[in-house]
Scaffold this motif. Structure first.
Motif, PDB file in Angstrom:
ATOM      1  N   TYR A 164       0.842  -1.187   0.000  1.00 47.09           N
ATOM      2  CA  TYR A 164       0.000   0.000   0.000  1.00 47.09           C
ATOM      3  C   TYR A 164       0.883   1.244   0.000  1.00 47.09           C
ATOM      4  O   TYR A 164       0.639   2.188  -0.741  1.00 47.09           O
ATOM      5  CB  TYR A 164      -0.942   0.020   1.213  1.00 47.09           C
ATOM      6  N   SER A 165       1.907   1.231   0.837  1.00 53.52           N
ATOM      7  CA  SER A 165       2.799   2.378   0.920  1.00 53.52           C
ATOM      8  C   SER A 165       3.439   2.670  -0.424  1.00 53.52           C
ATOM      9  O   SER A 165       3.507   3.817  -0.862  1.00 53.52           O
ATOM     10  CB  SER A 165       3.882   2.150   1.970  1.00 53.52           C
ATOM     11  N   GLY A 166       3.912   1.627  -1.091  1.00 50.50           N
ATOM     12  CA  GLY A 166       4.520   1.806  -2.408  1.00 50.50           C
ATOM     13  C   GLY A 166       3.563   2.437  -3.401  1.00 50.50           C
ATOM     14  O   GLY A 166       3.932   3.325  -4.170  1.00 50.50           O
ATOM     15  N   ARG A 167       2.313   1.997  -3.381  1.00 48.57           N
ATOM     16  CA  ARG A 167       1.303   2.566  -4.290  1.00 48.57           C
ATOM     17  C   ARG A 167       1.036   4.031  -3.951  1.00 48.57           C
ATOM     18  O   ARG A 167       0.861   4.865  -4.841  1.00 48.57           O
ATOM     19  CB  ARG A 167      -0.002   1.770  -4.225  1.00 48.57           C
ATOM     20  N   LYS A 168       1.016   4.351  -2.673  1.00 48.56           N
ATOM     21  CA  LYS A 168       0.811   5.741  -2.247  1.00 48.56           C
ATOM     22  C   LYS A 168       2.009   6.599  -2.657  1.00 48.56           C
ATOM     23  O   LYS A 168       1.836   7.746  -3.089  1.00 48.56           O
ATOM     24  CB  LYS A 168       0.577   5.806  -0.737  1.00 48.56           C
ATOM     25  N   ILE A 169       3.214   6.064  -2.555  1.00 50.01           N
ATOM     26  CA  ILE A 169       4.408   6.798  -2.983  1.00 50.01           C
ATOM     27  C   ILE A 169       4.326   7.091  -4.476  1.00 50.01           C
ATOM     28  O   ILE A 169       4.628   8.206  -4.920  1.00 50.01           O
ATOM     29  CB  ILE A 169       5.690   6.013  -2.634  1.00 50.01           C
ATOM     30  N   ILE A 170       3.908   6.116  -5.251  1.00 50.19           N
ATOM     31  CA  ILE A 170       3.740   6.326  -6.695  1.00 50.19           C
ATOM     32  C   ILE A 170       2.764   7.464  -6.946  1.00 50.19           C
ATOM     33  O   ILE A 170       3.017   8.338  -7.781  1.00 50.19           O
ATOM     34  CB  ILE A 170       3.268   5.030  -7.390  1.00 50.19           C
ATOM     35  N   GLU A 171       1.662   7.474  -6.223  1.00 49.69           N
ATOM     36  CA  GLU A 171       0.677   8.543  -6.380  1.00 49.69           C
ATOM     37  C   GLU A 171       1.283   9.912  -6.039  1.00 49.69           C
ATOM     38  O   GLU A 171       1.090  10.881  -6.773  1.00 49.69           O
ATOM     39  CB  GLU A 171      -0.534   8.282  -5.479  1.00 49.69           C
TER      40      GLU A 171
END
Length: 154
Positions: free
Chosen positions: A87-94
């Protein structure tokens, strides 16, 4: 003492050394799922690699941002850690995609809150786990990459 937003932004920019494309590609690789601990059933599968199923006590809610927020009652802490890392990785991408020029005035409170978590996680794990740079097969290396930090680029 809580760090001011400017410090958090600077540290986030320093620690997140992967581009959004690099991070997206990494998160789509099977090895990104291998940062959890092995199951005790002899299958050689990591707990974090298990597929989401109702028996895991998981319910996903899709907010307006399009990201999944997950409520979990995990059987193990490491499985929870993998879900949070992904989830954190996806949020970082965003965050990276929404502000490609890294303009400090363009981050909202939700971005800054997550950036604080990323900075804290990366700093803590880099200080504790020297093997992340020495062994690209280590769980430390894979976990840090899930949070946007490639130890080999440092």
């Amino acid at each position: 003492m809580v760090k001011d937003n400017d410090t958090v932004i600077q540290e986030f920019d320093d620690l997140v050394n992967m581009t959004s494309v690099e991070l997206e590609n990494w998160l789509n690789e099977e090895q990104s799922e291998n940062s959890g601990w092995s199951k005790d059933d002899g299958s050689n599968e990591t707990i974090g690699h298990e597929r989401l199923a109702p028996s895991h006590g998981i319910r996903c809610i899709s907010p307006s941002s399009g990201l999944n927020k997950v409520r979990i009652r995990p059987r193990s802490h490491s499985w929870l850690t993998l879900v949070i890392c992904k989830y954190s990785g996806r949020k970082i991408i965003e965050i990276l995609n929404n502000n490609p020029n890294k303009d400090p005035g363009q981050y909202d409170e939700e971005d800054l809150q997550h950036m604080r978590k990323v900075v804290s996680y990366c700093k803590r794990h880099l200080a504790q786990e020297a093997k992340a740079k020495q062994n690209t097969d280590s769980k430390s290396y894979k976990s840090l990459k899930n949070w946007g930090h490639d130890p080999l680029k440092s």
